[in-house]
Design a protein around this motif. Sequence first.
Motif, mmCIF file in Angstrom:
data_model
loop_
_atom_site.group_PDB
_atom_site.id
_atom_site.type_symbol
_atom_site.label_atom_id
_atom_site.label_comp_id
_atom_site.label_asym_id
_atom_site.label_seq_id
_atom_site.Cartn_x
_atom_site.Cartn_y
_atom_site.Cartn_z
ATOM 1 N N GLY A 191 0.744 -1.203 -0.059
ATOM 2 C CA GLY A 191 0.059 -0.142 0.045
ATOM 3 C C GLY A 191 1.002 1.298 0.052
ATOM 4 N N GLN A 192 0.261 2.065 0.385
ATOM 5 C CA GLN A 192 0.873 3.501 0.515
ATOM 6 C C GLN A 192 2.456 3.378 1.324
ATOM 7 N N ASP A 247 1.777 -5.734 -16.866
ATOM 8 C CA ASP A 247 0.852 -6.464 -16.856
ATOM 9 C C ASP A 247 0.336 -7.032 -15.416
ATOM 10 N N GLU A 248 1.310 -7.734 -15.029
ATOM 11 C CA GLU A 248 1.059 -8.442 -13.467
ATOM 12 C C GLU A 248 0.759 -7.158 -12.460
ATOM 13 N N ILE A 249 1.174 -6.058 -12.858
ATOM 14 C CA ILE A 249 1.394 -4.881 -11.666
ATOM 15 C C ILE A 249 -0.474 -4.688 -11.803
ATOM 16 N N LYS A 250 -0.707 -4.423 -13.170
ATOM 17 C CA LYS A 250 -2.172 -3.910 -13.388
ATOM 18 C C LYS A 250 -3.075 -4.737 -12.653
ATOM 19 N N ASP A 306 -3.333 1.207 -6.535
ATOM 20 C CA ASP A 306 -2.625 2.474 -7.031
ATOM 21 C C ASP A 306 -1.988 3.616 -6.046
ATOM 22 N N SER A 307 -2.051 3.063 -4.691
ATOM 23 C CA SER A 307 -1.339 3.745 -3.923
ATOM 24 C C SER A 307 0.163 3.544 -3.628
ATOM 25 N N VAL A 308 0.526 2.214 -4.260
ATOM 26 C CA VAL A 308 2.045 1.647 -4.165
ATOM 27 C C VAL A 308 2.729 2.640 -5.251
ATOM 28 N N PHE A 342 3.638 5.848 -11.425
ATOM 29 C CA PHE A 342 4.755 5.282 -11.973
ATOM 30 C C PHE A 342 5.906 6.361 -12.227
ATOM 31 N N VAL A 343 6.855 6.161 -11.516
ATOM 32 C CA VAL A 343 8.049 7.321 -11.966
ATOM 33 C C VAL A 343 9.108 6.573 -12.863
#
Length: 304
Positions: free
Chosen positions: A68-69, A87-90, A95-97, A124-125
């Motif tokens: 999480g965050q 793909d796996e992340i999605k 979306d806080s990670v 995503f940076v």
Amino acid sequence: MSQPLINKFVVVGIGLIGGSLATGLKQRGACAEVIGIARKSDTCTEAVNHGVVDRAYTSLCDIAGELGQGDVIFIAVPTLSVSAVLDEIKSCVADSVTITDGASVKGSVQRAAEAVFGVVPPQFVLGHPIAGSEKSGVTAANPNLYENHRVILTPLENTSTQHFDLVTRMWQVVGAEVLSMSVAEHDEVLGATSHLPHVIAYSLVDTLAQDIKNPNIFRYAAGGFRDFTRIASSDPVMWHDIMRANKTAILQSMDLFIDNLSRLRSGIEHEDSSYLLSVFSRAKEARDEFTLMLAKRHAAAKED
């Protein structure tokens, strides 16, 4: 005891780049736990046994529910494998990670993220540490690899400031200098300063080993040859991916180099002393200036 910068640091791809950041953060107490993700279970076991990670799995989704965050996922796989990780992340990551990467080509990563998500997620940076070694694999992990090296981040218009700041601080903790530039500028600059030299080194070693049939070629090679061709010992899969991913910028740099090399060949053939001396003098002056700049930067870093 102060709160660590990162709660769980998850490294996808436990080789030189990912393993070095993991051990660097661990050694400096910058994360509460390091979790490794690798395709092979043997790699997972080896990473734990060498202390690179605290635990390891073959799938990111095995631990995604814990994240999480304040947690960071670092994608450290060959450039053309990033899409599969996204793909796996999605499919399983909140979306806080915070998500970032270490791929050497940013345009291909941006396109991969857009293909998977529709748009590059704010979390995503995109990033690229300008550090490395000819060594690879879990055992190559070096906690001090990034000290006094630069990391380039390429934020987009929708990149979250919160996630960008966390990634910036993460790299600073392990001793890196963090810079920002656009995706296009990054790929153009690295195509000339990193990717082209690897092309030349690989081609030179292959030419000497395969095409010049003289058994003494390597036996009597001096230190300059060793230093220049060291990078030809780098991971072939990684550089195969980079060449494909940054093809346009690399070809532009190669074309310019080939043109200049052809002129130099002509100068040697026709014994054009004036031309040869001008090329060698300009190159020496530029190299000396570069060396001085590095020395000043290193001195400034020691003072800090």
